[in-house]
Scaffold this motif. Sequence first.
Motif, PDB file in Angstrom:
ATOM      1  N   ASN A   1       5.697   5.284  10.064  1.00  0.00           N
ATOM      2  CA  ASN A   1       6.163   5.626  11.412  1.00  0.00           C
ATOM      3  C   ASN A   1       5.024   6.056  12.330  1.00  0.00           C
ATOM      4  O   ASN A   1       5.059   5.772  13.534  1.00  0.00           O
ATOM      5  CB  ASN A   1       7.229   6.723  11.349  1.00  0.00           C
ATOM      6  N   LEU A   2       4.009   6.698  11.789  1.00  0.00           N
ATOM      7  CA  LEU A   2       2.867   7.098  12.619  1.00  0.00           C
ATOM      8  C   LEU A   2       2.145   5.885  13.213  1.00  0.00           C
ATOM      9  O   LEU A   2       1.621   5.970  14.326  1.00  0.00           O
ATOM     10  CB  LEU A   2       1.878   7.950  11.810  1.00  0.00           C
ATOM     11  N   VAL A   3       2.102   4.791  12.488  1.00  0.00           N
ATOM     12  CA  VAL A   3       1.390   3.616  13.013  1.00  0.00           C
ATOM     13  C   VAL A   3       2.290   2.665  13.783  1.00  0.00           C
ATOM     14  O   VAL A   3       1.793   1.776  14.477  1.00  0.00           O
ATOM     15  CB  VAL A   3       0.603   2.846  11.917  1.00  0.00           C
ATOM     16  N   THR A   4       3.613   2.836  13.667  1.00  0.00           N
ATOM     17  CA  THR A   4       4.511   1.923  14.382  1.00  0.00           C
ATOM     18  C   THR A   4       5.122   2.549  15.640  1.00  0.00           C
ATOM     19  O   THR A   4       5.634   1.825  16.476  1.00  0.00           O
ATOM     20  CB  THR A   4       5.659   1.429  13.475  1.00  0.00           C
ATOM     21  N   ASP A   5       5.102   3.850  15.746  1.00  0.00           N
ATOM     22  CA  ASP A   5       5.687   4.510  16.939  1.00  0.00           C
ATOM     23  C   ASP A   5       4.716   4.540  18.103  1.00  0.00           C
ATOM     24  O   ASP A   5       3.553   4.540  17.985  1.00  0.00           O
ATOM     25  CB  ASP A   5       6.130   5.937  16.597  1.00  0.00           C
TER      26      ASP A   5
END
Length: 122
Positions: A118-122
């Motif tokens: 989620n850190l890299v996709t948000d």
Amino acid sequence: MATEKLKPFIAIQIGSLMDHKTVEEYLLSMPHAKLDYPFGEEVAVYKVDDKMFALVRENKEPVQISLKCDPVLAQTLREKYDTVMPGYHLNKKHWNTILLTGQLPWEQVKDLIKHSYNLVTD
């Protein structure tokens, strides 16, 4: 207030040693996740949209996984668990390397994988 959000990640439980295949299957179950070897055969790199969210050292027992992490959570986990260390050859503020010995239960490792993703996709 920040610690309330971190509680699911810092509960102490003893699990079992994880195997590479189980970890890899879970990593690749993330939407659009791809496996790559940009650093050679010794490090499996899991990416989404060309951004790394996990690295796994090949042929290591116990399995060693590096995951992107919120800096406050990263430090909290390092202080709480012997098997969580600053990211190996990565930005130590934003990455942890975790030895999957069972000190962190599989459910918690999966939560940390989702957090990294989620850190890299948000």
